[in-house]
Design a protein around this motif. Structure first.
Motif, PDB file in Angstrom:
ATOM      1  N   THR A 156       0.745  -1.266  -0.048  1.00  7.56           N
ATOM      2  CA  THR A 156       0.094   0.075   0.058  1.00  7.56           C
ATOM      3  C   THR A 156       0.736   1.300   0.066  1.00  7.56           C
ATOM      4  O   THR A 156       2.127   1.215   0.152  1.00  7.56           O
ATOM      5  N   GLU A 157       0.314   2.399  -0.051  1.00  8.35           N
ATOM      6  CA  GLU A 157       0.980   3.638  -0.077  1.00  8.35           C
ATOM      7  C   GLU A 157       1.691   3.775   1.374  1.00  8.35           C
ATOM      8  O   GLU A 157       2.567   4.890   1.245  1.00  8.35           O
ATOM      9  N   HIS A 158       1.263   3.415   2.167  1.00 11.01           N
ATOM     10  CA  HIS A 158       1.884   3.204   3.750  1.00 11.01           C
ATOM     11  C   HIS A 158       2.872   2.203   3.997  1.00 11.01           C
ATOM     12  O   HIS A 158       3.568   2.150   4.888  1.00 11.01           O
ATOM     13  N   GLY A 159       3.475   1.498   3.047  1.00  9.79           N
ATOM     14  CA  GLY A 159       4.423   0.699   2.979  1.00  9.79           C
ATOM     15  C   GLY A 159       4.107  -0.894   3.611  1.00  9.79           C
ATOM     16  O   GLY A 159       4.856  -1.595   3.863  1.00  9.79           O
ATOM     17  N   ARG A 160       2.775  -0.978   3.725  1.00  5.45           N
ATOM     18  CA  ARG A 160       2.192  -2.293   4.132  1.00  5.45           C
ATOM     19  C   ARG A 160       1.945  -3.446   2.984  1.00  5.45           C
ATOM     20  O   ARG A 160       1.511  -2.813   2.101  1.00  5.45           O
ATOM     21  N   PHE A 161       2.066  -4.458   3.288  1.00  5.23           N
ATOM     22  CA  PHE A 161       1.668  -5.529   2.273  1.00  5.23           C
ATOM     23  C   PHE A 161       0.209  -5.593   1.919  1.00  5.23           C
ATOM     24  O   PHE A 161      -0.538  -5.347   2.904  1.00  5.23           O
TER      25      PHE A 161
END
Length: 98
Positions: free
Chosen positions: A40-45
């Protein structure tokens, strides 16, 4: 690979939906010789409890193969050395979601 980068790509060699636990799937894509997990844009898978939601991301793209992947944590129960990777990859059937 970020989801916004994936949206710009028109051809993917292989899409992998990794089955992690009861109805939880994680997405990776193979382009050429490189496999990338989608984030995601937040760096989560990127994960989903609905595999069709993940498949729908590829509705307007050319995909060589789409597979469901599962890695067993119970290698020793099937006579395999621990950590050798009892890995199952199953082709998904009709992926036309239109």
């Amino acid at each position: 690979m970020l989801l916004k980068e994936l949206k710009k790509i028109s051809h993917i060699d292989k899409v992998k939906l990794h089955s992690l636990e009861s109805n939880l799937y994680q997405l990776s894509v193979v382009i050429g010789d490189e496999e990338d997990y989608v984030q995601t844009e937040h760096g989560r898978f990127l994960t989903s409890h609905n595999k069709l939601d993940l498949q729908a991301l590829f509705k307007d793209k050319t995909v060589g193969a789409m597979v469901l992947c599962h890695q067993s944590a119970y290698d020793e129960m099937v006579g395999q050395p621990v950590g050798m990777g009892n890995f199952l990859e199953v082709p998904l059937g009709n992926t036309d979601l239109s």
